[in-house]
Design a protein around this motif. Sequence first.
Motif, mmCIF file in Angstrom:
data_model
loop_
_atom_site.group_PDB
_atom_site.id
_atom_site.type_symbol
_atom_site.label_atom_id
_atom_site.label_comp_id
_atom_site.label_asym_id
_atom_site.label_seq_id
_atom_site.Cartn_x
_atom_site.Cartn_y
_atom_site.Cartn_z
ATOM 1 N N ASP A 3 0.868 -1.165 0.000
ATOM 2 C CA ASP A 3 0.000 0.000 0.000
ATOM 3 C C ASP A 3 0.908 1.218 0.000
ATOM 4 O O ASP A 3 1.838 1.291 0.780
ATOM 5 N N SER A 4 0.626 2.158 -0.899
ATOM 6 C CA SER A 4 1.533 3.291 -1.049
ATOM 7 C C SER A 4 1.572 4.194 0.187
ATOM 8 O O SER A 4 2.580 4.794 0.493
ATOM 9 N N ALA A 5 0.457 4.281 0.937
ATOM 10 C CA ALA A 5 0.402 5.204 2.061
ATOM 11 C C ALA A 5 0.929 4.600 3.362
ATOM 12 O O ALA A 5 1.414 5.310 4.221
ATOM 13 N N ILE A 6 0.814 3.301 3.531
ATOM 14 C CA ILE A 6 1.199 2.633 4.773
ATOM 15 C C ILE A 6 2.386 1.716 4.488
ATOM 16 O O ILE A 6 2.292 0.824 3.652
ATOM 17 N N PRO A 7 3.514 1.915 5.169
ATOM 18 C CA PRO A 7 4.663 1.017 4.955
ATOM 19 C C PRO A 7 4.296 -0.435 5.282
ATOM 20 O O PRO A 7 3.546 -0.707 6.229
ATOM 21 N N GLN A 8 4.839 -1.336 4.481
ATOM 22 C CA GLN A 8 4.550 -2.757 4.627
ATOM 23 C C GLN A 8 4.832 -3.251 6.046
ATOM 24 O O GLN A 8 4.079 -4.042 6.606
ATOM 25 N N SER A 9 5.907 -2.771 6.646
ATOM 26 C CA SER A 9 6.274 -3.217 7.984
ATOM 27 C C SER A 9 5.199 -2.865 9.022
ATOM 28 O O SER A 9 5.036 -3.553 10.021
ATOM 29 N N GLU A 10 4.442 -1.784 8.775
ATOM 30 C CA GLU A 10 3.400 -1.374 9.718
ATOM 31 C C GLU A 10 2.160 -2.252 9.647
ATOM 32 O O GLU A 10 1.338 -2.249 10.554
ATOM 33 N N LEU A 11 1.993 -3.016 8.556
ATOM 34 C CA LEU A 11 0.805 -3.850 8.415
ATOM 35 C C LEU A 11 0.845 -5.072 9.315
ATOM 36 O O LEU A 11 -0.195 -5.584 9.731
ATOM 37 N N THR A 12 2.038 -5.579 9.612
ATOM 38 C CA THR A 12 2.161 -6.794 10.399
ATOM 39 C C THR A 12 1.614 -6.577 11.802
ATOM 40 O O THR A 12 1.939 -5.598 12.462
ATOM 41 N N GLY A 13 0.749 -7.514 12.229
ATOM 42 C CA GLY A 13 0.196 -7.437 13.572
ATOM 43 C C GLY A 13 -1.153 -8.099 13.674
ATOM 44 O O GLY A 13 -1.662 -8.692 12.717
ATOM 45 N N SER A 14 -1.741 -8.001 14.849
ATOM 46 C CA SER A 14 -3.055 -8.582 15.125
ATOM 47 C C SER A 14 -4.137 -7.541 14.871
ATOM 48 O O SER A 14 -3.968 -6.363 15.177
ATOM 49 N N TYR A 15 -5.257 -8.017 14.326
ATOM 50 C CA TYR A 15 -6.374 -7.152 13.970
ATOM 51 C C TYR A 15 -7.665 -7.711 14.536
ATOM 52 O O TYR A 15 -7.821 -8.926 14.690
ATOM 53 N N THR A 16 -8.601 -6.819 14.808
ATOM 54 C CA THR A 16 -9.944 -7.191 15.233
ATOM 55 C C THR A 16 -10.917 -6.701 14.175
ATOM 56 O O THR A 16 -10.855 -5.539 13.756
ATOM 57 N N ILE A 17 -11.805 -7.586 13.754
ATOM 58 C CA ILE A 17 -12.815 -7.198 12.766
ATOM 59 C C ILE A 17 -13.738 -6.160 13.392
ATOM 60 O O ILE A 17 -14.191 -6.310 14.531
ATOM 61 N N ASP A 18 -14.010 -5.100 12.652
ATOM 62 C CA ASP A 18 -14.887 -4.020 13.100
ATOM 63 C C ASP A 18 -16.305 -4.315 12.614
ATOM 64 O O ASP A 18 -16.609 -4.143 11.433
#
Length: 193
Positions: A3-18
């Motif tokens: 994603d051009s706006a968010i660095p790839q390294s920042e995507l890694t992690g746990s997420y909760t469905i909204d």
Amino acid sequence: MTDSAIPQSELTGSYTIDPAHTRIGFSARHAMITKVRGSFNEFEGKAHVDGDDPSRSRANVTIKAASIDTRNEQRDGHLRTNDFLDAPAYPDLTFVSTAVEPLGNDKYRLTGDLTIKDVTRRLSIDFDYLGAARDPFGNLRVGFEGSVPIHRKDFGITWNAPLETGGVLVSDKITIELEVSAIKDTEDEAASA
């Protein structure tokens, strides 16, 4: 995942469905001529996204069967009975992923086990990754859309009614439709800051 706006390294992690910005829906052919669409209003899910190696990502979702909503109270009541979901005996539908396969061009195949009425079947859902963005509250969100056909008889759901003109009232094939918005957990956000 890029994603051009968010660095790839920042995507890694746990997420909760909204749940306020996610739709878990379905469509089925009715009377052989039209489609009935519906959704589930109560569900929760978690995912782990690996931005560097998407194949190491995973997800799980629990859906409350009684929350089925086709905008018709009588039909919804019937769908909650043993003819269909048997919500009193089997209150949850679950999906647990077993594999993620990158397909290229921001497309991913999520394979996992779907359980309905205590019957588990493996299926694969192709998703489009819609991107990542920071919302006005500073949360990192990712979005995905996908759909997959299933056959309700594979889950022991066989009720139907014959039509005078031939055919049946409800199709065996049901298309599951997913529009997912997930928020990165704050602990992971703090760690990557």
